[in-house]
Motif scaffolding. Sequence first.
Motif, mmCIF file in Angstrom:
data_model
loop_
_atom_site.group_PDB
_atom_site.id
_atom_site.type_symbol
_atom_site.label_atom_id
_atom_site.label_comp_id
_atom_site.label_asym_id
_atom_site.label_seq_id
_atom_site.Cartn_x
_atom_site.Cartn_y
_atom_site.Cartn_z
ATOM 1 N N ARG A 161 4.609 -7.049 11.025
ATOM 2 C CA ARG A 161 5.444 -5.875 11.264
ATOM 3 C C ARG A 161 6.219 -5.475 10.011
ATOM 4 N N GLU A 162 6.063 -6.238 8.935
ATOM 5 C CA GLU A 162 6.865 -6.015 7.730
ATOM 6 C C GLU A 162 6.020 -5.545 6.546
ATOM 7 N N GLY A 163 4.879 -4.970 6.817
ATOM 8 C CA GLY A 163 4.011 -4.507 5.741
ATOM 9 C C GLY A 163 4.563 -3.282 5.035
ATOM 10 N N VAL A 164 4.138 -3.105 3.794
ATOM 11 C CA VAL A 164 4.513 -1.953 2.970
ATOM 12 C C VAL A 164 3.235 -1.337 2.409
ATOM 13 N N ILE A 165 3.167 -0.023 2.414
ATOM 14 C CA ILE A 165 1.990 0.689 1.897
ATOM 15 C C ILE A 165 2.384 1.464 0.647
ATOM 16 N N SER A 166 1.674 1.250 -0.448
ATOM 17 C CA SER A 166 1.946 2.008 -1.671
ATOM 18 C C SER A 166 1.078 3.264 -1.695
ATOM 19 N N ILE A 167 1.725 4.393 -1.978
ATOM 20 C CA ILE A 167 1.029 5.681 -2.024
ATOM 21 C C ILE A 167 1.330 6.328 -3.376
ATOM 22 N N THR A 168 0.294 6.655 -4.131
ATOM 23 C CA THR A 168 0.488 7.149 -5.498
ATOM 24 C C THR A 168 0.234 8.647 -5.659
ATOM 25 N N SER A 169 -0.317 9.291 -4.641
ATOM 26 C CA SER A 169 -0.545 10.740 -4.723
ATOM 27 C C SER A 169 -0.759 11.290 -3.322
ATOM 28 N N ILE A 170 -0.697 12.601 -3.206
ATOM 29 C CA ILE A 170 -0.968 13.241 -1.913
ATOM 30 C C ILE A 170 -2.432 13.053 -1.530
ATOM 31 N N LEU A 180 6.656 0.930 6.274
ATOM 32 C CA LEU A 180 7.304 1.597 5.152
ATOM 33 C C LEU A 180 6.270 2.054 4.129
ATOM 34 N N LEU A 181 6.392 3.303 3.692
ATOM 35 C CA LEU A 181 5.595 3.818 2.580
ATOM 36 C C LEU A 181 6.454 3.806 1.319
ATOM 37 N N VAL A 182 5.896 3.306 0.237
ATOM 38 C CA VAL A 182 6.543 3.388 -1.071
ATOM 39 C C VAL A 182 5.755 4.394 -1.898
ATOM 40 N N VAL A 183 6.388 5.516 -2.249
ATOM 41 C CA VAL A 183 5.697 6.629 -2.906
ATOM 42 C C VAL A 183 6.293 6.873 -4.289
ATOM 43 N N LEU A 184 5.531 7.565 -5.132
ATOM 44 C CA LEU A 184 5.916 7.718 -6.534
ATOM 45 C C LEU A 184 6.742 8.951 -6.849
ATOM 46 N N SER A 185 6.927 9.849 -5.891
ATOM 47 C CA SER A 185 7.676 11.065 -6.206
ATOM 48 C C SER A 185 8.254 11.698 -4.947
ATOM 49 N N GLU A 186 9.246 12.557 -5.145
ATOM 50 C CA GLU A 186 9.837 13.307 -4.033
ATOM 51 C C GLU A 186 8.797 14.240 -3.410
ATOM 52 N N GLU A 207 4.814 13.358 9.662
ATOM 53 C CA GLU A 207 5.518 12.464 10.583
ATOM 54 C C GLU A 207 5.484 10.994 10.185
ATOM 55 N N PHE A 208 5.426 10.732 8.895
ATOM 56 C CA PHE A 208 5.684 9.390 8.382
ATOM 57 C C PHE A 208 7.127 9.398 7.879
ATOM 58 N N ASP A 209 8.012 8.739 8.612
ATOM 59 C CA ASP A 209 9.438 8.858 8.349
ATOM 60 C C ASP A 209 10.025 7.708 7.535
ATOM 61 N N LYS A 210 9.337 6.582 7.490
ATOM 62 C CA LYS A 210 9.834 5.427 6.734
ATOM 63 C C LYS A 210 9.290 5.495 5.313
ATOM 64 N N VAL A 211 10.074 6.073 4.416
ATOM 65 C CA VAL A 211 9.587 6.350 3.059
ATOM 66 C C VAL A 211 10.661 6.015 2.030
ATOM 67 N N LEU A 212 10.280 5.338 0.972
ATOM 68 C CA LEU A 212 11.144 5.118 -0.182
ATOM 69 C C LEU A 212 10.429 5.619 -1.430
ATOM 70 N N VAL A 213 11.178 6.272 -2.312
ATOM 71 C CA VAL A 213 10.634 6.785 -3.563
ATOM 72 C C VAL A 213 10.960 5.804 -4.690
ATOM 73 N N THR A 214 9.987 5.482 -5.521
ATOM 74 C CA THR A 214 10.210 4.566 -6.634
ATOM 75 C C THR A 214 11.100 5.218 -7.698
ATOM 76 N N VAL A 226 16.411 -1.216 5.594
ATOM 77 C CA VAL A 226 16.541 -0.097 4.667
ATOM 78 C C VAL A 226 16.679 1.199 5.429
ATOM 79 N N LYS A 227 17.544 2.077 4.957
ATOM 80 C CA LYS A 227 17.676 3.415 5.545
ATOM 81 C C LYS A 227 16.696 4.333 4.850
ATOM 82 N N CYS A 228 15.743 4.829 5.600
ATOM 83 C CA CYS A 228 14.694 5.694 5.037
ATOM 84 C C CYS A 228 14.825 7.081 5.616
ATOM 85 N N SER A 229 14.135 8.010 4.965
ATOM 86 C CA SER A 229 14.167 9.379 5.467
ATOM 87 C C SER A 229 12.825 10.038 5.236
#
Length: 245
Positions: free
Chosen positions: A165-174, A197-203, A213-220, A242-245
């Motif tokens: 339940r604690e996995g993180v997905i890295s996303i580098t582009s649309i 949680l998605l970890v993405v490279l840009s706003e 509708e992916f709401d758990k997102v952090l920007v590097t 973590v508080k995500c938006s």
Amino acid sequence: MLTRPALQVEELQNMVVKSGNNPLFFPTLKLHPIDIRSEKNHYDVIIFISANAVEYGLKILKKISYQQVLAVGSATAKKLSENNIIINDFPKNKASSEALLELDSVTQLNGKTILIFRGRGGRETLKQGLIKQGNQVEYVEVYERVCCDISHLHCQSLDKFLLSREGVISITSIDNMKSLIKIVNQINHVDKLKNYLLVVLSERIKIYVNSIEFDKVLVTPNTSNNGIISVLMNLNTLDKPVKCS
């Protein structure tokens, strides 16, 4: 879950292991070179949009003359340096077309012939900004991104990922995100990933994933591998969610 193309994931994979996390490889895109040539033999300024553009554009670069080379960010600049190409300037803090256009060396460009190396498609922000300054701008699109075919690796990695339940997905582009959804939908319902949680490279990527509708997102903090690892390290030391938006 690391979703980069197979030929680009090794460094990040090793860094994830060193950070104390377990990488699962889930490639979503593969890159194909495009056989193309530039329209002219000389340009005042050459701009590389990505490290991939450097990788697939070197053959063309060797056949033309130029006065300046600019890069969109540090990763692209590093790739150029590794190939003994002198970089005149690049944004140090953030890799983006907007950041490049804000550089003093770029705002001063006027009446120049400019060639932009990039993959097929993409935004027009940089070209339009340079044209507004009175420059002549051309593209040379040296590669294209293609969604990967489903393999046993995809099924295996997804099954392992969904066990936690604690996995993180890295996303580098649309495009990366779109291909992830396409592949996962053929294996398992993509809505299951919305719990992670998605970890993405840009706003810009964050805005897109929020729109689907992916709401758990952090920007590097930056677009390098170190930026991704810094987010993972912060997650490892947090005492509360973590508080995500």
